[in-house]
Design a protein around this motif. Structure first.
Motif, PDB file in Angstrom:
ATOM      1  N   LEU A  96       0.842  -1.184   0.000  1.00 49.09           N
ATOM      2  CA  LEU A  96       0.000   0.000   0.000  1.00 49.09           C
ATOM      3  C   LEU A  96       0.882   1.241   0.000  1.00 49.09           C
ATOM      4  N   GLY A  97       0.432   2.271  -0.717  1.00 46.95           N
ATOM      5  CA  GLY A  97       1.155   3.527  -0.772  1.00 46.95           C
ATOM      6  C   GLY A  97       0.396   4.647  -0.094  1.00 46.95           C
ATOM      7  N   THR A  98       0.524   5.835  -0.636  1.00 50.35           N
ATOM      8  CA  THR A  98      -0.022   7.043  -0.016  1.00 50.35           C
ATOM      9  C   THR A  98      -1.544   7.001   0.073  1.00 50.35           C
ATOM     10  N   VAL A  99      -2.058   7.486   1.197  1.00 49.25           N
ATOM     11  CA  VAL A  99      -3.486   7.682   1.405  1.00 49.25           C
ATOM     12  C   VAL A  99      -3.751   9.185   1.420  1.00 49.25           C
ATOM     13  N   GLN A 100      -4.788   9.633   0.696  1.00 48.25           N
ATOM     14  CA  GLN A 100      -5.162  11.052   0.715  1.00 48.25           C
ATOM     15  C   GLN A 100      -6.453  11.243   1.491  1.00 48.25           C
TER      16      GLN A 100
ATOM     17  N   ASP B 232      13.191   9.553   6.045  1.00 49.21           N
ATOM     18  CA  ASP B 232      13.891   9.125   4.834  1.00 49.21           C
ATOM     19  C   ASP B 232      13.190   9.556   3.553  1.00 49.21           C
ATOM     20  N   GLY B 233      12.079  10.315   3.695  1.00 47.73           N
ATOM     21  CA  GLY B 233      11.370  10.833   2.530  1.00 47.73           C
ATOM     22  C   GLY B 233      10.262   9.955   2.011  1.00 47.73           C
ATOM     23  N   SER B 234       9.963   8.851   2.695  1.00 48.66           N
ATOM     24  CA  SER B 234       8.875   7.961   2.262  1.00 48.66           C
ATOM     25  C   SER B 234       7.529   8.626   2.544  1.00 48.66           C
ATOM     26  N   ALA B 235       6.759   8.890   1.498  1.00 45.92           N
ATOM     27  CA  ALA B 235       5.458   9.543   1.649  1.00 45.92           C
ATOM     28  C   ALA B 235       4.409   8.530   2.089  1.00 45.92           C
ATOM     29  N   LEU B 236       3.649   8.873   3.117  1.00 45.77           N
ATOM     30  CA  LEU B 236       2.609   7.995   3.640  1.00 45.77           C
ATOM     31  C   LEU B 236       1.224   8.616   3.556  1.00 45.77           C
TER      32      LEU B 236
ATOM     33  N   MET C 113       2.525   2.203   5.208  1.00 43.07           N
ATOM     34  CA  MET C 113       1.070   2.075   5.255  1.00 43.07           C
ATOM     35  C   MET C 113       0.753   0.583   5.270  1.00 43.07           C
ATOM     36  N   GLY C 114       0.268   0.089   6.412  1.00 42.97           N
ATOM     37  CA  GLY C 114       0.086  -1.345   6.579  1.00 42.97           C
ATOM     38  C   GLY C 114      -1.229  -1.863   6.031  1.00 42.97           C
TER      39      GLY C 114
END
Length: 285
Positions: free
Chosen positions: A12-16, A51-55, A172-173
């Motif tokens: 899973l990646g970014t949630v808006q 570290d710059g990882s967008a969540l 994002m789990g």
């Protein structure tokens, strides 16, 4: 198992999320949750780890939010997965020190803390137990429940550590939604997208995942059978992101979704579930 299967390496990646006041939300997410501001532009902000990882991406609603109508389908909570138990204990210490009301649950596969942001968006912070400790029922589904968390053990695990925000390695789990119909949700997420059904909670909730995980998506009817989507001018979720390992995996999923009759927005690789929740399809590679 569904006929169509998602790649086992799916993440899973970014949630808006929609929020009423961006400054207020940024203060909360940085000071209380420990996320870092990565980018800000007119009406939007992106947060993640050092570290710059967008969540997380926040979108400020351009007018005063309406009082929410209930029941409504949409976000129940999104869940940030921490890399270890010590980190979760440190989060608990920080939240308690700042007077934040914290719910909690030991789900056998994980230990979890539950809070809400200033707009009522649900947040879970959790750590997984090793897969070797998970148990399965006779149908091969993951056994999960809700027991009290060993709070003293979490505190002890984080003793002497210094809070410095959420650590690198936080991801994002999973995401959990209110839906209007459980079987319709199963058909979409399993038969169209290709998730595997991993667990059920009676007749009111089910959990789906790729790659043998306990769940990437939770689906429940706790807002009531037939619940309809939240209004666009209410706080909630705009979209979440599926990170496919390769462009080939993404393109195959888009083709499968379109063949099933679900439109995918050109250019953004975005589709919507039966309750208008956006799903971005991104090739991680």
């Amino acid at each position: 198992m569904s006929a169509a299967v998602l790649p086992s390496a799916l993440k899973l990646g970014t949630v808006q999320l929609r929020v009423a006041n961006l400054d207020r939300s940024l203060n909360y997410y940085q000071d209380m949750i420990g996320l870092r501001l990565l980018k800000r532009e007119a009406g939007f902000a992106e947060l993640g780890t050092a570290d710059g990882s967008a969540l997380l991406r926040l979108r400020e609603m351009n007018r005063s939010p309406r009082m929410p109508r209930r029941p409504a389908a949409g976000l129940y909570h999104y869940a940030l997965l921490l890399p270890d138990r010590e980190s979760l204990g440190l989060v608990l210490r920080h939240l308690a020190r700042n007077g934040i009301d914290v719910g909690q649950g030991d789900h056998l596969v994980s230990e979890a803390l539950y809070i809400q942001d200033p707009d009522g968006n649900g947040i879970e912070l959790y750590r997984d137990r090793p897969r070797s400790e998970w148990t399965y029922d006779l149908e091969g589904r993951v056994v999960m429940t809700t027991d009290p968390v060993d709070v003293e053990g979490l505190m002890e695990a984080s003793s002497g550590l210094v809070w410095n925000g959420l650590p690198d390695g936080t991801v994002m789990g999973h995401i959990h939604f209110h839906v209007g119909h459980l079987e319709q949700a199963r058909q979409f997420y399993c038969e169209v997208l290709g998730f595997d059904l991993t667990a059920r909670y009676g007749r009111s909730a089910l959990f789906v995942a790729a790659g043998g995980y306990h769940h990437h998506i939770g689906l429940n009817v706790w807002a009531g059978e037939g619940a309809t989507p939240a209004n666009e001018d209410e706080a909630g979720i705009d979209f979440f992101t599926l990170l496919l390992p390769t462009k080939k995996d993404r393109d195959e999923l888009i083709s499968r979704v379109r063949k099933a009759g679900w439109p995918v927005e050109e250019g953004q690789d975005m589709l919507r579930d039966p309750w208008n929740i956006g799903i971005r399809l991104i090739a991680a590679g």
